[in-house]
Design an enzyme around this catalytic site. Structure first.
Site, PDB file in Angstrom:
ATOM      1  N   GLY A  60       0.808  -1.210   0.000  1.00 57.05           N
ATOM      2  CA  GLY A  60       0.000   0.000   0.000  1.00 57.05           C
ATOM      3  C   GLY A  60       0.841   1.259   0.000  1.00 57.05           C
ATOM      4  O   GLY A  60       0.487   2.253   0.642  1.00 57.05           O
ATOM      5  N   ALA A  61       1.956   1.255  -0.751  1.00 58.85           N
ATOM      6  CA  ALA A  61       2.903   2.364  -0.709  1.00 58.85           C
ATOM      7  C   ALA A  61       2.588   3.461  -1.714  1.00 58.85           C
ATOM      8  O   ALA A  61       3.401   4.356  -1.920  1.00 58.85           O
ATOM      9  CB  ALA A  61       4.316   1.835  -0.947  1.00 58.85           C
ATOM     10  N   ASN A  62       1.412   3.414  -2.332  1.00 62.08           N
ATOM     11  CA  ASN A  62       1.077   4.430  -3.319  1.00 62.08           C
ATOM     12  C   ASN A  62       0.530   5.707  -2.707  1.00 62.08           C
ATOM     13  O   ASN A  62       0.407   6.730  -3.386  1.00 62.08           O
ATOM     14  CB  ASN A  62       0.073   3.896  -4.340  1.00 62.08           C
ATOM     15  CG  ASN A  62      -1.212   3.424  -3.695  1.00 62.08           C
ATOM     16  OD1 ASN A  62      -1.241   2.315  -3.162  1.00 62.08           O
ATOM     17  ND2 ASN A  62      -2.263   4.229  -3.714  1.00 62.08           N
TER      18      ASN A  62
ATOM     19  N   GLY B 172      -0.436   7.926   1.396  1.00 61.01           N
ATOM     20  CA  GLY B 172      -0.502   7.985   2.847  1.00 61.01           C
ATOM     21  C   GLY B 172       0.732   7.492   3.577  1.00 61.01           C
ATOM     22  O   GLY B 172       1.873   7.792   3.210  1.00 61.01           O
TER      23      GLY B 172
ATOM     24  N   GLY C 211       2.029   4.508   3.815  1.00 63.07           N
ATOM     25  CA  GLY C 211       2.898   3.617   3.062  1.00 63.07           C
ATOM     26  C   GLY C 211       3.872   4.384   2.187  1.00 63.07           C
ATOM     27  O   GLY C 211       5.060   4.045   2.127  1.00 63.07           O
TER      28      GLY C 211
ATOM     29  N   SER D  50      -4.053  -0.646  14.739  1.00 62.65           N
ATOM     30  CA  SER D  50      -4.728   0.630  14.978  1.00 62.65           C
ATOM     31  C   SER D  50      -5.136   0.704  16.438  1.00 62.65           C
ATOM     32  O   SER D  50      -5.340  -0.331  17.090  1.00 62.65           O
ATOM     33  CB  SER D  50      -5.972   0.737  14.083  1.00 62.65           C
ATOM     34  OG  SER D  50      -6.847   1.754  14.539  1.00 62.65           O
TER      35      SER D  50
ATOM     36  N   TYR E 232     -13.771  -3.760  11.267  1.00 61.54           N
ATOM     37  CA  TYR E 232     -12.463  -3.110  11.230  1.00 61.54           C
ATOM     38  C   TYR E 232     -11.693  -3.384  12.518  1.00 61.54           C
ATOM     39  O   TYR E 232     -10.500  -3.703  12.484  1.00 61.54           O
ATOM     40  CB  TYR E 232     -12.625  -1.604  11.026  1.00 61.54           C
ATOM     41  CG  TYR E 232     -11.298  -0.868  10.941  1.00 61.54           C
ATOM     42  CD1 TYR E 232     -10.471  -1.012   9.835  1.00 61.54           C
ATOM     43  CD2 TYR E 232     -10.883  -0.031  11.972  1.00 61.54           C
ATOM     44  CE1 TYR E 232      -9.261  -0.346   9.743  1.00 61.54           C
ATOM     45  CE2 TYR E 232      -9.669   0.642  11.897  1.00 61.54           C
ATOM     46  CZ  TYR E 232      -8.863   0.489  10.782  1.00 61.54           C
ATOM     47  OH  TYR E 232      -7.654   1.143  10.711  1.00 61.54           O
TER      48      TYR E 232
END
Length: 319
Positions: free
Chosen positions: A20-22, A24, A26, A149, A174
């Site tokens: 998820g490094a695209n 935020g 990440g 979280s 979640y």
């Protein structure tokens, strides 16, 4: 002043995968690791967005060694394909950052029929970690950092309805997924230690970090309620949230700090774990329950078909 990115030791010669490094947290994590010399793989569901993030990282750090690979954690086939490509690449993997996730989505299923939040946030990362184990074990001092979280506090591992088939609540699902992330990080640390492996596993949580998670998931519900939830997320981000530079600090500490203790959770240490210096923070009792962690591990192996044979060798894929 507390720990900052200035305290990150040189990462030259280390290889990292950040899911998820695209965007935020990440993307910020990948940037800071690359800035310190690590070769970073941006593992992204949307390759186009990943390439845009890589270009942004190179503008900020012209010498950055970053590549983009497709990875959809909501598909075990995609997870296996990604792991196969990394294994074929050959070099050791020093760091795996299990960062990607979805938040408070409407009831939806992954490609394999899992509840979307549990399937993406936990089961996808569980399988990925197991399948990358050969590359991790080839490194001298490998680490796995899994994002949880503060909302793990509302979570309960509902073994009697793990996929929320009888009753679904977006925030309850979640909380369960984030509790699962924490339990996985701790159980991996325990099992690696028992096996005598140098692998270190930690959990990290960013506090309240203003990212697109707070708006994207709720907006998926559509209709008036979805729009209201997305607006509430934007307001919360503006009033309460911290930026991604601060939100990524717990992950970076867990990933690089020599004193980061195996099996612990790193996060903000002040104001109910939302602000202040980063360091080891406590979890709920459920987040430290070894019986639940062991049972969740067994169920996760059965669901994904990925079995961590830590003592005898790399993970086995029964899928």
């Amino acid at each position: 002043m507390g720990w900052s990115t200035d305290d990150i030791p040189a990462q030259t010669g280390r290889r990292a995968v950040v899911t998820g490094a695209n965007s935020g947290l990440g993307k910020r994590t990948a940037l800071e690791l690359a800035r310190k010399g690590a070769a970073v793989v941006l593992a992204c569901r949307d390759v186009g967005k990943g390439q845009a993030a890589a270009a942004e990282i190179r503008r900020a750090a012209p010498d950055a060694d970053v590549t983009v690979e497709e990875l959809d954690l909501a598909s075990l086939a995609s997870v296996r394909a990604f792991a196969d490509r990394q294994d074929a690449a050959g070099p050791p993997l020093d760091l795996l950052v299990n960062n990607a996730g979805v938040m408070a989505t409407p009831p939806r299923l992954t490609a394999d029929g899992f509840e979307l939040q549990l399937g993406t946030n936990h089961l996808g990362h569980f399988a990925l970690t197991g399948l990358l184990l050969p590359r991790l074990r080839a490194a001298d001092a490998p680490r796995v950092v899994t994002l949880t979280s503060g909302l793990h506090r509302i979570g309960r591992i509902a073994f009697d309805d793990l996929q929320s088939e009888r009753s679904y609540g977006p925030w309850r699902a979640y909380g369960q997924a984030k509790l699962a992330n924490l339990l996985f990080a701790r159980e991996l640390a325990r099992r690696a230690a028992v096996a005598g492996l140098p692998l270190r596993s930690l959990a990290a949580h960013p506090g309240y970090s203003a990212t697109n998670l707070q708006t994207t998931g709720p907006a998926m519900s559509g209709g008036l309620l979805g729009r209201l939830n997305a607006v509430a997320g934007r307001v919360g981000n503006a009033v309460l949230g911290t930026g991604d530079a601060y939100g990524a600090l717990p992950t970076l500490y867990a990933a690089t700090e020599s004193q980061a203790p195996n099996g612990e959770m790193i996060g903000p240490t002040k104001l109910s774990q939302t602000r202040g210096p980063v360091g080891v923070v406590p979890s709920t009792r459920a987040g430290r329950d070894p019986e639940t962690a062991g049972r969740l591990w067994t169920v996760s192996e059965e669901l994904t078909g990925v079995r961590f044979d830590l003592e005898a060798g790399p993970a086995r894929d029964d899928g």
